[in-house]
Design an enzyme around this catalytic site. Structure first.
Site, PDB file in Angstrom:
ATOM      1  N   ASP A  17      45.344  38.991  41.380  1.00 13.56           N
ATOM      2  CA  ASP A  17      46.288  39.443  40.368  1.00 13.56           C
ATOM      3  C   ASP A  17      47.702  39.228  40.912  1.00 13.56           C
ATOM      4  OD1 ASP A  17      47.308  40.764  38.094  1.00 13.56           O
ATOM      5  OD2 ASP A  17      47.400  42.647  39.198  1.00 13.56           O
ATOM      6  N   LYS A  18      48.689  39.308  40.048  1.00 12.88           N
ATOM      7  CA  LYS A  18      50.068  39.136  40.505  1.00 12.88           C
ATOM      8  C   LYS A  18      50.794  40.468  40.655  1.00 12.88           C
ATOM      9  CE  LYS A  18      53.521  38.011  37.844  1.00 12.88           C
ATOM     10  NZ  LYS A  18      54.509  39.058  38.186  1.00 12.88           N
ATOM     11  N   GLY A  32      48.540  38.300  33.633  1.00 10.19           N
ATOM     12  CA  GLY A  32      48.854  38.431  32.217  1.00 10.19           C
ATOM     13  C   GLY A  32      50.312  38.152  31.916  1.00 10.19           C
ATOM     14  N   LEU A  80      47.444  23.548  39.303  1.00 10.88           N
ATOM     15  CA  LEU A  80      47.170  23.624  37.872  1.00 10.88           C
ATOM     16  C   LEU A  80      47.703  24.936  37.315  1.00 10.88           C
ATOM     17  CD1 LEU A  80      45.745  22.670  35.274  1.00 10.88           C
ATOM     18  CD2 LEU A  80      43.655  23.768  36.141  1.00 10.88           C
ATOM     19  N   GLY A  90      46.756  31.507  28.704  1.00  7.21           N
ATOM     20  CA  GLY A  90      45.565  32.227  28.275  1.00  7.21           C
ATOM     21  C   GLY A  90      44.880  31.599  27.085  1.00  7.21           C
ATOM     22  N   LYS A 127      39.631  36.904  33.213  1.00  4.29           N
ATOM     23  CA  LYS A 127      39.638  36.941  34.677  1.00  4.29           C
ATOM     24  C   LYS A 127      38.211  36.963  35.221  1.00  4.29           C
ATOM     25  CE  LYS A 127      44.091  39.325  35.287  1.00  4.29           C
ATOM     26  NZ  LYS A 127      44.772  40.492  35.891  1.00  4.29           N
ATOM     27  N   ASN A 174      42.895  46.470  34.901  1.00  6.61           N
ATOM     28  CA  ASN A 174      42.625  45.165  34.287  1.00  6.61           C
ATOM     29  C   ASN A 174      42.023  44.181  35.282  1.00  6.61           C
ATOM     30  OD1 ASN A 174      45.028  45.113  35.746  1.00  6.61           O
ATOM     31  ND2 ASN A 174      45.868  43.444  34.538  1.00  6.61           N
TER      32      ASN A 174
END
Length: 1295
Positions: free
Chosen positions: A408-409, A837, A902, A906, A941, A964
């Site tokens: 995740d970021k 997201g 790449l 979404g 995800k 999430n």
């Protein structure tokens, strides 16, 4: 998300009746048959599996479910059959009993830890109402039962599931923090049961005479139904908003009271409780495969010896001439029958072909590895006082074989501490650039470090407030907020109203909770009432006595504000003094030229509930500057305001609005109070709050303007979610269309700077529109089927035709060490994918700054509108990369190989994950070093991780910090949770929990490498030593007529694997280090050994098999020829072989040992000494279980003969020689990456011994077979600069 684990409800009645215990005679015990609540569980919890009475039978029953244990029990049973007996039947049980005992001790220890945890929880105290004393008394949690009344104060943990009946809040609400239950840190609001009638209209425990009808215990934490039947026959309905769940924490409320409905194991928290998930590691699966090979080998050996026995016996015509093999009758002489019987005898003899101690030893090794991982000081984060937590105990070796990381970021790569950095309003950009003095540079040379931001002010002292915004907001009042047509510009200030509404939206469109004082309860822990001051309000003695005895809260009276005493409650929330700055007044001349507004609020400050000193000490940002999900405090001298925010974004926006003077003062269910600089304190009526969800990606609040009674809906959300529902006039009107385009441009600029963006909009509603919509909304909320879908549809109906106000840019800084960590992981051969997201531009910017995308990497961005376009783009880029790659191989040097990253959004990802296109997507992703998936949902995800795991059959790791991320954490082979700002849900779903992303490199590159290499060598060694002795006994059968006779003492055979050679490999599996941590971190390419599975391949078992066959041949035949001309007995012959075998096994382990510390030396020496002494002692005792003779005094006679020593020495040397030669060749002629790193490490150690300080910053990668020089020439050498006293002394090279 209701029922986490799909636990079904109990059968029977749907509801049960809970009677208040104070309505029952005090002398009737709760469990008495006449007590109405007797069938309900107490609050005592028990998570242990065993008791003193059930431990032995239950543990043995569980152990016999393992195939290996069951197999050895059957072998022991076979040994009790006289015709197939191979060993003394009494002692044959000892190894199995030993293994079962070791496992039982381990299980007992783990269960004892659970027992201590249960006891600690059960002995927590709370205040329970006593019918006998007519007051609240201090009680332990395990004494609480259904029907009891409980009194809870702020920050107190709820002991059971309680129906909320009374709150200190005038509106009857309280707030909960549910992070212990569902991992979410945002506060949940609960309210008392309305509609109950009390005498005098005041709540008191004794006045509650109603029975509660509630549903049976279930695991649905977001669902609760029930009712209370009044004396009039009226039913008062109950729902989830009336229930306080066990494990949650009371927040933002002085105290609450309620009746216990579910206790102990009937609470929703306990029904959702579960142990860490069991996973099988990749190495364990290979071990199981090799055990199958062992079973096949065992059957082959037994069948071969059985057939050979029948053939050998068939050569004798008369059974009386068969030497040393007496038969009970002629029927027993039948060769076919003897072959059948001896088959089972060989099952007993060759039983250890399947290594009995392997599984138990592996578990012990893994426990030792987990212990040292947990206690690694380098994985401890002192500012948060958190260490790594290993929740899965059986997959440590998988940490050394990870090939794909999915991260995740927000909160994982970044701090999740938000700073308001910029905003655009009405198409005008208002950047907030910090001002710095020349000496404000941080230690790292950065002027933009959060460490530079003031830790004491309510605003960032180095943040320049925009004068235009300050000027407009200083005139902010209700009259200026009156509705005007936004598309008609104001001549004097075109953006005046938009600016004011923009900041009003930031202040009220959220779920931030505000309190005005430190929460303190009047009642102490023992249930007694504190005399003196209570929140600055005195209480009369009559009121105190009344509350103490009856539980009735006295009417509050108005008294002067007094200082609070320094009680534990106040000390707990005490904060360092902060510099105050008046909001609404102009800043210093250095910062702004704005003018003061009227109605200035009291000076405020903001701070954090976390420890400032720890953050200062470690030079990282404090939560007061980087707003976190949690709380901020504001002190106005006599009072202390506290902000409780659902997310760090909300807290950052509220703080920014507060900095400009639009201050959120108070919030309740129906009202929100704000301070407007041009008016003072104003109260808006809240008509509806439409919470944020991942589908809409918006949040809205509908309020009524107190001045003109106008209904206004304020909306904030993702740019795609807001810009897509604007009024059509923003497309038709050129000026408004230009406004939208300018806003989009600014949003893109913010994203390119790595800022998180939110769009702000509003809509004026007519009363009729709202009332018609409200009817539909209420119907959807009451629907029994498809409620969520209907609410979503109705919500979207009103969130349309919006007027755009602007957008914000919030900074979420990278965590410390993230770029270095990702760079090391990529060099280690690990592919890192980021699944976020966030906007595509934001994700790309963060990917660059985190070194996920290299400066020379070619970026492939795929955004498609449909499936066909997605397919065409994927195939096009695959062909393009193939053309580039083919061109490179012909002309370009390998060092200049083009790498690709790449980036996919979404919507396109949804098309790419389609069954017909997932292979194409995966093919393209494999050609890229990194992948960034933007705007991805939690389901996407998990789907991406599952695709890589199943299609590529690679080990995957998922790391995240929020709810999430749970989906991908569950799907991945290893899930890692970050214990950060978004709660504990990711941690609760994970296998390992760390506090910082940078710890991942040490966890994988160091501990992962160690665990994999140790267990790989350990497993091969265990197979080797189990097979070696079996082949030695096989060769003896050639000369014993395949009768099952053995040359070894039975005690030796039974103890060789569980005592004599058991401990050295276990100690090596825990302590052995092929390389030091610094070396592993410096040369991450060593990690590729695990990815490529070079330490334990599919041929490792067969190499161990060949080695054991060779050593058994040497072991047997050297002794055979040495004693060929000697007159010795079978026991002396076998004893010599056993001594040599023990030495060979121990020295083989020593050859494969890389580092030596005292536990390894000690266990190896003591193992042989113990065997030696054991042999002397047991041969000095007369035993009757061995046949055909007893080994009495054999060891003593054998030791005095020179041939014994000579044979042992020659056998040991010849057996170890090939392995020793192979190891020499591996270190000289064919060195692998580990050997090369060891040689470098040795060279550094030599230089340190010469008292030189080594600077290895620019050594390069010595593990590479060559390096490409700037001129294109290759060099096999790596420079190492030796520094002494800061100056370069020499330059040396290693080949």
């Amino acid at each position: 998300m209701g029922n986490f684990f799909n636990k079904s409800n109990k059968s029977g009645p749907r509801f049960r009746t809970v009677v208040p215990n104070h309505m029952v005679e005090p002398d009737i015990p709760v469990k008495h048959k006449s007590h109405p609540n007797r069938e309900f569980r107490s609050n005592r919890i028990k998570t242990t599996k065993y008791s003193l009475l059930t431990f032995l039978p239950k543990n043995l029953f569980e152990q016999f479910h393992r195939f290996a244990n069951l197999y050895f029990i059957l072998v022991v049973a076979l040994n009790w059959v006289p015709q197939v007996q191979a060993f003394g039947k009494e002692i044959a049980m000892i190894p199995v009993i030993f293994v079962l005992a070791v496992t039982a001790v381990k299980d007992a220890f783990e269960d004892f830890r659970r027992y201590k945890s249960d006891r600690k929880i059960n002995r927590h105290t709370c205040r329970r109402y006593s019918s006998e004393d007519k007051r609240y008394v201090k009680s332990e949690w395990m004494e609480v039962h259904a029907g009891d009344f409980v009194h809870l104060a702020c920050d107190e943990i709820i002991p059971a599931d309680i129906l909320l009946l009374h709150s200190s809040d005038p509106l009857g609400i309280c707030h909960l923090e549910t992070s212990n239950l569902d991992g979410e840190t945002n506060l949940k609001q609960r309210q008392i049961v309305h509609g109950l009638k009390y005498q005098g209209n005041k709540f008191a425990v004794q006045k509650f005479k109603y029975k509660v009808e509630c549903e049976l215990p279930n695991a649905e934490i977001y669902k609760f139904n029930g009712y209370i039947k009044l004396d009039s026959g009226e039913k008062v309905s109950l729902n989830k908003d009336n229930l306080l769940l066990r494990g949650c924490t009371i927040k933002n409320t002085d105290f609450v009271e309620g009746i216990v409905l579910y206790a102990g194991h009937e609470t929703k928290a306990m029904l959702n409780n579960r142990s860490p998930r069991y996973k099988r590691s990749k190495l364990e699966r290979r071990i199981n495969r090799d055990v199958i090979y062992c079973v096949i080998l065992l059957l082959f050996l037994c069948l071969f010896c059985a057939i050979a026995s029948g053939i050998w016996l068939s050569n004798f015509e008369d059974s009386t001439v068969v030497l040393f093999i007496p038969f009970e009758s002629l029927e027993w002489y039948n060769p076919y029958f003897q072959a059948f019987v001896v088959f089972f005898t060989y099952i007993i003899i060759f039983q250890t072909v399947i290594p009995l101690p392997l599984y138990v030893s592996v578990e012990i090794v893994k426990l030792g590895q987990v212990y040292f991982i947990n206690n690694d000081i380098e994985l401890y984060y002192e500012p948060m006082d958190k260490r790594i937590e290993c929740r899965a105990l059986n997959i440590t070796e998988d940490l050394g074989q990870i090939e794909y990381i999915f991260s995740d970021k927000t909160g994982t790569l970044t701090e999740n501490q938000m700073e308001f950095k910029s905003c655009t309003i009405g198409g005008t950009d208002y950047p907030h650039t910090p001002e710095y003095d020349d000496d404000d540079v941080s230690e790292t040379g950065s002027r933009f470090s959060l460490a530079n931001i003031s830790r004491t002010s309510s605003v960032m002292e180095n943040l320049k407030l925009e004068p235009g915004l300050e000027r407009e907001i200083s005139r902010m009042c209700l009259r200026s907020l009156n509705s005007v047509n936004l598309d008609v510009p104001d001549i004097t200030s075109p953006n005046s109203q938009r600016i004011q509404e923009f900041f009003l939206l930031m202040a009220i469109c959220n779920t931030v909770v505000v309190t005005q004082h430190a929460h303190e309860d009047l009642m102490d822990d023992s249930g007694s009432i504190l005399e003196g001051h209570y929140k600055g309000k005195n209480k009369s003695q009559d009121d105190l006595d009344k509350l103490s005895r009856t539980g009735e809260t006295p009417q509050k009276k108005n008294f002067p504000i007094l200082n609070l005493p320094d009680t534990p409650a106040t000390r707990k929330s005490a904060l360092p003094p902060l510099v105050q700055r008046e909001v609404g007044t102009p800043p210093t001349s250095k910062r702004s030229n704005g003018q003061a507004g009227m109605g200035n609020p009291p000076p405020i400050t903001i701070s954090s509930s976390l420890d400032f000193e720890r953050y200062r000490e470690f030079g990282i940002s404090t939560p007061s500057e980087g707003s976190i999900a949690g709380s901020s405090y504001m002190s106005d001298g006599s009072q202390q305001s506290r902000y409780e925010a659902e997310s760090p974004d909300e807290l950052a926006l509220v703080r920014a609005a507060c900095t400009y003077g639009c201050r959120l003062m108070k919030r309740s269910v129906e009202k929100v109070r704000v301070w407007l600089p041009g008016e003072g304190e104003v109260e808006f009526e809240i008509l509806e709050i439409l919470q944020f969800d991942s589908t809409r990606k918006r949040m809205s609040v509908i309020v009524r303007n107190p001045n003109n009674k106008e209904l206004v809906m304020f909306t904030k959300g993702a740019d795609t979610a807001v810009l897509g529902v604007l009024h059509r006039k923003f497309k038709e009107d050129k000026e408004l269309h230009r406004l939208v385009k300018e806003t989009e441009k600014h949003i893109l600029d913010y994203a390119m700077q790595g800022l998180r963006t939110l769009c702000m909009a509003k809509r004026i509603l007519t009363r009729r529109e709202y009332e018609e919509w409200k009817v539909k909304y209420n119907e959807a909320s009451a629907a029994m089927e498809d409620r969520e879908e209907k609410i979503l549809e109705i919500t979207c109906e009103i969130e349309k035709d919006l007027d755009l106000l602007g957008a914000t840019g919030i900074e979420d800084k990278l965590q410390e060490g993230v770029p270095e960590t990702i760079d090391k992981l990529r060099k280690a051969g690990i592919k890192v994918w980021v699944l976020t997201g966030d906007k595509q531009e934001t994700a790309i910017q963060v990917a660059y700054s985190s070194k996920l995308i290299g400066q020379k990497d070619q970026l492939i961005v795929i955004n498609a509108e449909d499936k066909q376009c997605t397919k065409d783009l994927l195939e096009h880029h695959i062909q393009q990369i193939d053309r580039d790659t083919s061109g490179q191989t012909q002309s370009s040097p390998p060092g200049n190989k083009q790498e690709y990253t790449l980036v996919i959004d979404g919507r396109t990802l949804a098309f790419a994950l389609h069954e017909k296109m997932e292979d194409i997507f995966l093919k393209l992703a494999q050609k890229c070093t990194s992948v960034v998936c933007c705007r991805s949902t939690p389901i996407q995800k998990g789907s991406v991780v599952k695709l890589v795991r199943d299609k590529l059959n690679k080990l995957t790791l998922a790391i995240g910090d929020g709810a999430n991320d749970v989906s991908m954490i569950h799907v991945a082979d290893i899930g890692i949770g970050i214990s950060g700002q978004e709660g504990m849900q990711a941690v609760m779903a994970s296998d390992f929990a760390i506090s910082r992303f940078m710890f991942l490199q040490r966890l994988l590159l160091v501990h992962g490498h160690w665990c994999y290499c140790r267990l790989a060598r350990f497993s091969s060694f265990m197979f080797y030593k189990s097979l070696g002795i079996e082949f030695t006994m096989l060769w003896f059968q050639l000369y014993s007529g395949y009768s099952g006779s053995l040359q070894f003492n039975s005690l030796f055979l039974l103890f060789i694997h569980v005592l004599f050679t058991a401990f050295p490999p276990v100690i090596n599996g825990i302590f052995d280090k092929d390389l030091m941590p610094e070396t592993l971190l410096k040369f991450p390419k060593v990690y590729k050994i695990g990815i490529e599975d070079k330490q334990y391949t599919r041929f490792s078992f067969f190499f161990a098999l060949l080695d054991s066959i060779y050593q058994s041949v040497i072991l047997y035949w050297v002794s055979h020829f040495a004693y060929g001309s000697e007159s010795v007995g079978i026991w002396e012959f076998g004893t010599t072989q056993m001594v040599a075998l023990i030495l060979i096994i121990l020295f083989t382990g020593a050859i494969d040992t890389y580092s030596w510390i005292w536990p390894q030396w000690l266990t190896m020496i003591l193992s042989f000494v113990f065997f030696w002494l054991f042999a002397i002692v047991c041969h000095a005792i007369w035993f009757t279980f061995d046949h055909p003779a007893n080994p009495y005094w054999v060891m003593q006679n054998t030791l005095v003969k020179p041939i014994h020593v000579i044979t042992v020495v020659i056998t040991t040397v010849l057996s170890l020689l090939p392995r020793f030669v192979i190891r020499i060749f591996q270190r000289t002629v064919f060195p692998d990456d580990i050997v090369k790193a060891q040689l470098w490490e040795k060279s550094q150690h030599t230089r340190r011994d010469s008292s030189h300080s080594i600077d290895t910053q620019d050594t390069g990668d010595i593990i590479s077979s060559h390096q490409t020089q700037p001129n294109g020439q290759r060099s096999s050498e790596s420079e190492i600069r030796i520094r002494n006293g800061g100056s370069t002394q020499t330059t040396t090279t290693i080949t």
